[in-house]
Write an enzyme that holds these catalytic residues in place. Structure first.
Site, short mmCIF file in Angstrom:
data_model
loop_
_atom_site.label_atom_id
_atom_site.label_comp_id
_atom_site.label_asym_id
_atom_site.label_seq_id
_atom_site.Cartn_x
_atom_site.Cartn_y
_atom_site.Cartn_z
CD GLN A 145 -7.21 3.56 34.98
OE1 GLN A 145 -8.02 3.78 35.88
NE2 GLN A 145 -6.08 2.88 35.19
CB CYS A 193 -18.01 6.35 39.31
SG CYS A 193 -16.83 5.35 38.40
CG HIS A 211 -19.32 4.37 32.03
ND1 HIS A 211 -18.19 3.62 32.29
CD2 HIS A 211 -19.60 4.18 30.72
CE1 HIS A 211 -17.82 3.01 31.18
NE2 HIS A 211 -18.65 3.34 30.22
CG HIS A 212 -20.83 6.68 37.01
ND1 HIS A 212 -19.89 5.73 36.70
CD2 HIS A 212 -21.96 6.01 37.33
CE1 HIS A 212 -20.41 4.52 36.83
NE2 HIS A 212 -21.66 4.66 37.21
ZN LIG Z 1 -17.76 5.72 36.32
#
Ligand SMILES: [Zn+2]
Length: 213
Positions: free
Chosen positions: A143, A173, A104-105
């Site tokens: 994860q 993040c 996501h990041h």
């Molecule tokens: Zn993230």
């Protein structure tokens, strides 16, 4: 896998008796590096200044290293070291280092994995379990999926009576982006077969929390 043959040795240097080998795909590196020059500019930086001149290329190489798991086949790694053996007690490999990046990041998450399986006719070379963890971790991940992929790979390849995976990680993040709980650790787990049994799972959890002292 197929991509590997395009990789050329970049540099081999001997550090403390072992050879460090970095491999990269030069087409990929220049593509990624060109984008990072844009990114630096968009951030208000001057990509031409001394400290940044080689940064796009360095970032591209680092990124390729951090995602090199795409080029490797974890099931194949297990298959190369499977042995017939009657042993049928739980085998636990704990405190396996995990370094991954959240999808996501694209920021790191890192910590430890604990893996167990109960053999059903075959065992696997112990060093292969951390290799499987690493191959899945060196991709863009969450994860939860990382945990399941490790479990499924061992279950489908080794076909044991059960597999257990617990992963504990810190996510940059979360800790770098102003979220309050800066030291929080995320724990995920995945089980198959005999680990559905409360007693077996409790035994595994006891073993991974026990210390050797
Ligand atoms: Zn993230």
């Amino acid at each position: 896998m197929s991509d590997t043959k395009h990789h050329v040795p970049y540099n081999e240097e001997e550090i403390d008796g072992y050879v460090k080998i970095d491999r990269y795909n030069s087409d990929k590196i220049s593509r990624i590096a060109a984008h990072y020059e844009d990114i630096l500019q968009a951030l208000g930086e001057e990509p031409g200044r001394e400290g940044l001149q080689k940064t796009p290329e360095r970032v591209a190489k680092a990124l390729q290293y951090l995602t090199h798991g795409y080029d490797l086949d974890p099931a194949e790694v297990l298959r190369t070291a499977m042995f017939k053996e009657d042993y049928s007690q739980m085998v636990v490999v704990k405190d396996i280092e995990v370094f991954s990046m959240c999808e996501h990041h694209m920021l790191p998450f890192f910590g430890k994995a604990h893996v167990a399986y109960i053999p059903n006719g075959h065992i696997v070379g112990l060093s292969k379990i951390p290799r499987v963890v690493d191959i899945y971790a060196r991709r863009l991940q969450v994860q939860e999926r990382l945990t399941n992929e490790i479990r499924d790979c061992i279950q489908q390849t080794l076909k044991p009576a059960g597999v257990a995976v617990v992963i504990e990680c810190k996510h940059l993040c979360m800790s770098m982006r102003g979220v309050q709980k800066q030291n929080s650790v995320t724990t995920t787990s995945a089980f198959t077969g005999e680990f559905a049994n409360d007693k077996t799972r409790a035994e595994f959890l006891r073993l991974i929390t026990a210390s050797l002292d």
